[in-house]
Design a protein around this motif. Sequence first.
Motif, mmCIF file in Angstrom:
data_model
loop_
_atom_site.group_PDB
_atom_site.id
_atom_site.type_symbol
_atom_site.label_atom_id
_atom_site.label_comp_id
_atom_site.label_asym_id
_atom_site.label_seq_id
_atom_site.Cartn_x
_atom_site.Cartn_y
_atom_site.Cartn_z
ATOM 1 N N THR A 125 -2.451 -14.655 -11.370
ATOM 2 C CA THR A 125 -3.380 -16.134 -10.158
ATOM 3 C C THR A 125 -2.782 -15.783 -8.700
ATOM 4 O O THR A 125 -3.796 -16.481 -7.663
ATOM 5 C CB THR A 125 -3.346 -17.411 -10.415
ATOM 6 O OG1 THR A 125 -1.772 -17.686 -10.390
ATOM 7 C CG2 THR A 125 -4.244 -18.209 -11.709
ATOM 8 N N ALA A 126 -1.739 -14.739 -8.770
ATOM 9 C CA ALA A 126 -1.081 -14.064 -7.794
ATOM 10 C C ALA A 126 -2.736 -13.285 -7.113
ATOM 11 O O ALA A 126 -3.335 -12.996 -7.541
ATOM 12 C CB ALA A 126 -0.037 -13.674 -7.759
ATOM 13 N N ARG B 155 9.401 -12.277 -5.477
ATOM 14 C CA ARG B 155 8.674 -13.319 -5.891
ATOM 15 C C ARG B 155 9.970 -14.417 -5.961
ATOM 16 O O ARG B 155 10.728 -14.202 -7.200
ATOM 17 C CB ARG B 155 7.533 -13.501 -6.855
ATOM 18 C CG ARG B 155 5.907 -13.587 -5.579
ATOM 19 C CD ARG B 155 5.208 -14.423 -6.818
ATOM 20 N NE ARG B 155 5.282 -12.977 -7.541
ATOM 21 C CZ ARG B 155 4.320 -13.672 -9.108
ATOM 22 N NH1 ARG B 155 4.258 -14.576 -9.404
ATOM 23 N NH2 ARG B 155 4.543 -12.429 -10.193
ATOM 24 N N ASP B 162 4.234 -23.948 -6.026
ATOM 25 C CA ASP B 162 3.819 -23.547 -5.481
ATOM 26 C C ASP B 162 3.363 -24.159 -4.116
ATOM 27 O O ASP B 162 3.615 -25.275 -3.884
ATOM 28 C CB ASP B 162 1.954 -24.892 -6.096
ATOM 29 C CG ASP B 162 0.481 -24.190 -5.117
ATOM 30 O OD1 ASP B 162 1.107 -23.247 -4.716
ATOM 31 O OD2 ASP B 162 0.123 -24.602 -4.860
ATOM 32 N N THR B 164 1.464 -24.009 -1.043
ATOM 33 C CA THR B 164 0.218 -23.449 -0.308
ATOM 34 C C THR B 164 -0.179 -24.650 -0.167
ATOM 35 O O THR B 164 -0.666 -25.465 1.449
ATOM 36 C CB THR B 164 -1.050 -23.177 -0.891
ATOM 37 O OG1 THR B 164 -0.864 -23.298 -2.600
ATOM 38 C CG2 THR B 164 -0.763 -21.283 -1.481
ATOM 39 N N THR B 170 3.750 -27.086 -10.288
ATOM 40 C CA THR B 170 3.056 -27.068 -10.696
ATOM 41 C C THR B 170 3.570 -26.770 -12.827
ATOM 42 O O THR B 170 4.124 -25.792 -12.783
ATOM 43 C CB THR B 170 1.894 -25.491 -10.487
ATOM 44 O OG1 THR B 170 3.184 -24.475 -10.512
ATOM 45 C CG2 THR B 170 1.392 -25.742 -9.202
ATOM 46 N N THR B 174 -0.148 -22.336 -12.148
ATOM 47 C CA THR B 174 -0.796 -21.360 -11.518
ATOM 48 C C THR B 174 -0.050 -21.696 -10.372
ATOM 49 O O THR B 174 -0.848 -20.841 -9.264
ATOM 50 C CB THR B 174 -1.988 -22.064 -11.736
ATOM 51 O OG1 THR B 174 -1.682 -24.288 -11.150
ATOM 52 C CG2 THR B 174 -2.833 -22.757 -12.878
ATOM 53 N N GLY B 175 0.629 -22.001 -9.938
ATOM 54 C CA GLY B 175 1.556 -21.962 -8.954
ATOM 55 C C GLY B 175 2.098 -19.987 -8.403
ATOM 56 O O GLY B 175 2.162 -19.343 -9.746
ATOM 57 N N ALA B 176 1.655 -19.662 -7.330
ATOM 58 C CA ALA B 176 1.296 -18.028 -6.700
ATOM 59 C C ALA B 176 3.175 -18.238 -6.280
ATOM 60 O O ALA B 176 3.828 -17.061 -6.545
ATOM 61 C CB ALA B 176 1.602 -18.094 -5.551
#
Lengths: 180, 230, 194
Positions: A125-126, B155, B162, B164, B170, B174-176
């Motif tokens: 999802t990145a 990262r 997350d 954003t 999360t 799904t968190g980046a």
Amino acid sequence: MNKILKLTIVLFLVCAVVAGVLGVVNELTYETIEEQNRIKTERAYAAVLPSDGYEEVAFDEEANPTIDAISKCTNGAGYVVMTTFSGSQGKITLAVGVDNDYKCTGISVISHSETSGLGANAASTAEVGVNWRAQFVGQDDTVALTKNGGSIDALSGATITSRSITGAVSTAIKAVESLG
Amino acid sequence: MNIKKQFKEGLITNNPVLVQLIGMCATMAITTTLFNGVGMGLSVLVILTCCNVVVSAIRKIIPNEIRLAIFVVIIAGFVTIVDLLLQAYIPALSDALGVFIPLIVVNCIIIGRAEAFCQKNTVGASFFDGIFQGLGYTLVLIVMCVFRELVGSGRFGGGLIDITNGFRITMDGTGAGIQLFPSDYGATIMTLPFGGFITLGLLIAIMQYALKKSAKKKEAQEMADKEGEE
Amino acid sequence: MLTNIISISLGAILINNFIFSQFLGCCPFLGCSSKVETATGMGLAVVFVMGLASAICWVIDQYLLVALHLEFLQTLAFILVIAALVQFVEMFLKKSVPSLYSALGIYLPLITTNCAVLGVVLLNVQNDYNFLESLVYGITGGLGFMLAIVLFASVRERTEFSDYPECFEGFPICLVSAGLLALAFMGFSGMQIF
């Protein structure tokens, strides 16, 4: 002999109790798990080609052994193809959106077991995953990696994963074309 | 009851991974994002605590000859329960960890604690032992995840954090994460199997160094005390 | 069919080696690899049990668990089957093939807790392999394990005499050398199988 019988009975009882408990837990979670799987598929469908509903259509299963299902969008936008094929580590399940001009509208990886950090980026999802999948939008059935004369850049360190996904997208579009 | 001592043992001096050297397969395999590490650690913690309690509760009534078989059945039971619950409520975690959730059955930490601790101790002590050993395991996983993720792809907290739309945790993976430097500059090799082996090797080496140093310090202290007495 | 079998075999032995790419079976890998001889014994025992377990668990899964919709009992059933299987193999070898028993005997009990065995059985289910494919995956996965452990044992026999920082003694130096071997095995990941 009596001792063995006793041990057997104890072990059997323990197994029976554990199996019984598992049966109950399974009963309780069964519907939620089914629901989760349904939501997951639905999300993947909506991500590749939005529609208010999807209807499965019949296709030539003999000629397309890697394709699980083809669904027609009820709003007439096109088709979504579910396909399962071999990646570099194991099976990959992919949803491919195909519009009425036989162009890809997007792909979404539903399950895979590719190497984390390399092939797994295809499903990430990145940014790296999102950008990579975006390359497929607008491609037709001649889609190929740049190495093979196409326009899709392979994920770094994951040529095999990239190639098998690219191949599967091409197969999916061809399958929709053969529907006529 | 010596909870403080158990706490220290579980987390540091008798840490399951770094000192007892057990349960390493999953430690190296899944520590690629913080989400996986925290999820795996907590799953093991829950299973370990439940198994510890049950095993110590029935320790007096199970026949000695088949105790290992019974432990395995109980462990497999709890593992399956956690597996089903994860599939139902945190499917992203279940997908990410895949076959390593059912494989907790053969994770030596759980059967090792059952055999070495719960057989001889009360339910209460076993409960805390489960929690602290589980925390010790989780701690190692988190350290490994943070290190491998940072060096490998620049990262922090992938899948779990997350930023954003403001900071949030999360639960669906799904968190980046927080990108500290562009992932192109990361050493991808650290997220690959090689990185797993090397990171764990370094961690255990650091642990051995620290334990040896503190042992030496203790010795020197004792020597000094002796001399002082004389 | 044949290409499928070949691709599964090569995948299990080299590309997706159980130790170096999937991290299954690390405990015996690190524990039983101080000498090439013991490593070979352990490797053979694992090949044997993994092949048998794959075949038997496939039958149980298909004709008992799936047929009765008891898939949620898979983990429990498989671990019990493996434990029982290891016991039977041990008794059988002791009675009828004593020479093989004396070679493999001491390694057999250890295999029950080898996650490569349970892992291969679960992966067979996950990948939807048929009977033949499961059997081949089990045996070649075991061969991959054996290759890894024998290679690693020869490396370890050498590190015994080398000079490394004191705190790396024991496990850490093993893990570092295993990491380097994993790096070498990564070279196979670029192989394309048709």
